[in-house]
Scaffold this motif. Structure first.
Motif, PDB file in Angstrom:
ATOM      1  N   GLU A 133      22.855  62.540 -12.502  1.00 59.22           N
ATOM      2  CA  GLU A 133      22.230  62.330 -13.815  1.00 59.22           C
ATOM      3  C   GLU A 133      22.721  63.290 -14.881  1.00 59.22           C
ATOM      4  OE1 GLU A 133      18.061  60.783 -13.854  1.00 59.22           O
ATOM      5  OE2 GLU A 133      18.061  61.584 -11.803  1.00 59.22           O
ATOM      6  N   PRO A 134      22.864  64.622 -14.623  1.00 59.54           N
ATOM      7  CA  PRO A 134      23.341  65.512 -15.692  1.00 59.54           C
ATOM      8  C   PRO A 134      24.703  65.117 -16.248  1.00 59.54           C
ATOM      9  CG  PRO A 134      22.394  66.796 -13.902  1.00 59.54           C
ATOM     10  CD  PRO A 134      22.488  65.382 -13.419  1.00 59.54           C
ATOM     11  N   ASN A 135      25.582  64.621 -15.392  1.00 58.38           N
ATOM     12  CA  ASN A 135      26.923  64.240 -15.837  1.00 58.38           C
ATOM     13  C   ASN A 135      27.039  62.753 -16.154  1.00 58.38           C
ATOM     14  OD1 ASN A 135      28.418  66.778 -15.669  1.00 58.38           O
ATOM     15  ND2 ASN A 135      28.015  66.645 -13.469  1.00 58.38           N
ATOM     16  N   ARG A 136      25.947  62.033 -15.971  1.00 55.63           N
ATOM     17  CA  ARG A 136      25.897  60.598 -16.258  1.00 55.63           C
ATOM     18  C   ARG A 136      27.026  59.858 -15.530  1.00 55.63           C
ATOM     19  NH1 ARG A 136      24.993  59.410 -22.495  1.00 55.63           N
ATOM     20  NH2 ARG A 136      24.225  57.449 -21.579  1.00 55.63           N
ATOM     21  N   THR A 137      27.187  60.226 -14.259  1.00 59.94           N
ATOM     22  CA  THR A 137      28.236  59.660 -13.418  1.00 59.94           C
ATOM     23  C   THR A 137      27.622  59.045 -12.167  1.00 59.94           C
ATOM     24  OG1 THR A 137      29.877  61.258 -14.180  1.00 59.94           O
ATOM     25  CG2 THR A 137      30.309  60.199 -12.074  1.00 59.94           C
ATOM     26  N   ALA A 138      28.148  57.914 -11.747  1.00 63.48           N
ATOM     27  CA  ALA A 138      27.712  57.277 -10.512  1.00 63.48           C
ATOM     28  C   ALA A 138      28.900  57.191  -9.560  1.00 63.48           C
ATOM     29  CB  ALA A 138      27.154  55.888 -10.792  1.00 63.48           C
ATOM     30  N   LEU A 160      31.188  45.556  -9.201  1.00 64.95           N
ATOM     31  CA  LEU A 160      30.786  45.190 -10.557  1.00 64.95           C
ATOM     32  C   LEU A 160      29.266  45.222 -10.705  1.00 64.95           C
ATOM     33  CD1 LEU A 160      33.288  42.242 -11.161  1.00 64.95           C
ATOM     34  CD2 LEU A 160      33.414  44.550 -12.123  1.00 64.95           C
ATOM     35  N   HIS A 161      28.568  44.696  -9.701  1.00 65.58           N
ATOM     36  CA  HIS A 161      27.097  44.725  -9.725  1.00 65.58           C
ATOM     37  C   HIS A 161      26.597  46.167  -9.756  1.00 65.58           C
ATOM     38  CE1 HIS A 161      22.999  43.533  -8.968  1.00 65.58           C
ATOM     39  NE2 HIS A 161      22.967  44.098  -7.762  1.00 65.58           N
ATOM     40  N   GLY A 162      27.208  47.020  -8.918  1.00 59.91           N
ATOM     41  CA  GLY A 162      26.806  48.423  -8.871  1.00 59.91           C
ATOM     42  C   GLY A 162      27.054  49.137 -10.183  1.00 59.91           C
ATOM     43  N   ALA A 219      31.903  55.896 -13.653  1.00 58.24           N
ATOM     44  CA  ALA A 219      31.790  55.637 -12.224  1.00 58.24           C
ATOM     45  C   ALA A 219      33.018  56.195 -11.533  1.00 58.24           C
ATOM     46  CB  ALA A 219      31.666  54.139 -11.945  1.00 58.24           C
ATOM     47  N   THR A 220      32.837  56.685 -10.313  1.00 61.09           N
ATOM     48  CA  THR A 220      33.945  57.203  -9.523  1.00 61.09           C
ATOM     49  C   THR A 220      33.894  56.601  -8.132  1.00 61.09           C
ATOM     50  OG1 THR A 220      32.737  59.137  -8.693  1.00 61.09           O
ATOM     51  CG2 THR A 220      33.939  59.400 -10.773  1.00 61.09           C
TER      52      THR A 220
END
Length: 300
Positions: free
Chosen positions: A215-220, A242-244, A256-257
């Motif tokens: 959440e702090p880096n807004r990355t999934a 794509l759904h994720g 996203a990574t």
């Protein structure tokens, strides 16, 4: 350790080692690696009460096998890499030792070389084991399309037995069970609503992935992602990605990574991720130091 991953990601995401990402740490720890006793050794270094470096050495059960290190050092405390190396050399003395620093970490690579570590040519070969980390932004994500007869589910909906079976089938694992999955559920950052599955018409969980939201880096981060052998080549993994990504964007992520094997002989996952908009961010630089015994020769 996850907090350090978040701080390094905020400063220099290219310096996050492959086994040291927010999601990879949670996945590995949740599967029970933290409970494997003497075969997994840990050391942390602190400054001002916060961890600024850690090392996690996996020692072999048989002396003829080698040791492996995952680690991370905050770029503001780069000099601690020498302490990490010294600890690893003492912990795995006499064994062949491997490590996967980031290829972008020029200072660390220089220090590993100074301690006698060289490029691991076997790992760098056609079918080598190094990974690359890929990323993409979430501003324009195409809608997913599943083949007829399939639908998206979440782990919260499917339950532990079906969720564990999905991963075990995709990865050919005989050790990943519902109890293992319950350990993953307890890992920091896990969300059952972001643990995605694809269910076939007969009720089989045909594909699965876990999204770890930093959440702090807004990355999934997708880790892991796999498809049941009998349901491959039908576009399930692409649709699940794509759904994720659309769910991650709704949860507040902007990036996203996902990691994959980077060697030329392992093109499948890389082509899948590149086909859904991911591009390489950084990659491993496999290093090795021979042990004092065994076929590698050399001195420990």
């Amino acid at each position: 350790m996850q907090g350090l991953a978040q701080r390094v990601t905020a400063l220099r995401p290219d310096l996050v080692n492959g086994d040291a990402t927010f999601g990879e740490l949670a996945w590995n720890w949740g599967r029970g690696h933290g409970d494997e006793g003497p075969n997994w050794r840990h050391r942390l270094w602190f400054s001002g009460g916060a961890p600024v470096a850690w090392a996690w050495a996996r020692l072999p059960r048989e002396a003829a096998d080698g040791a492996y290190l995952s680690y991370q050092v905050h770029p503001g405390h780069a000099g601690l890499v020498d302490a990490v190396i010294d600890w690893y050399d003492a912990t795995a003395a006499g064994l062949e030792r491997t490590v996967l620093p980031s290829a972008a970490d020029a200072f660390a690579l220089e220090r590993w070389a100074a301690h006698g570590y060289t490029a691991d040519l076997a790992a760098l070969g056609e079918h080598g084991s190094w990974t690359q980390l890929n990323e993409r932004d979430l501003t324009d994500v195409a809608p997913p399309r599943l083949p007829d007869g399939y639908r998206f589910r979440t782990a919260d909906e499917a339950g532990p037995e079906a969720t564990a079976a999905a991963h075990a089938a995709a990865w050919g694992s005989s050790t990943y069970t519902a109890d293992t999955y319950r350990g993953v559920r307890r890992a920091p950052g896990y969300r059952g609503d972001l643990h995605l599955l694809v269910e076939a018409a007969d009720g089989t969980m045909a594909a699965s992935t876990v999204l770890w939201l930093d959440e702090p880096n807004r990355t999934a981060e997708f880790e892991p992602l796999g498809t049941h052998p009998e349901h491959r080549r039908r576009g399930l993994a692409r649709a699940m990605l794509l759904h994720g990504m659309r769910l991650a964007r709704a949860a507040g992520a902007t990036q996203a990574t996902v990691a994959c094997l980077g060697a030329p002989g392992h093109p499948q996952a890389r082509e899948l991720y590149h086909g859904t908009g991911f591009r390489e961010l950084t990659r491993d630089a496999p290093l090795i130091r021979p042990g004092s015994t065994g076929p590698a020769g050399g001195t420990g």
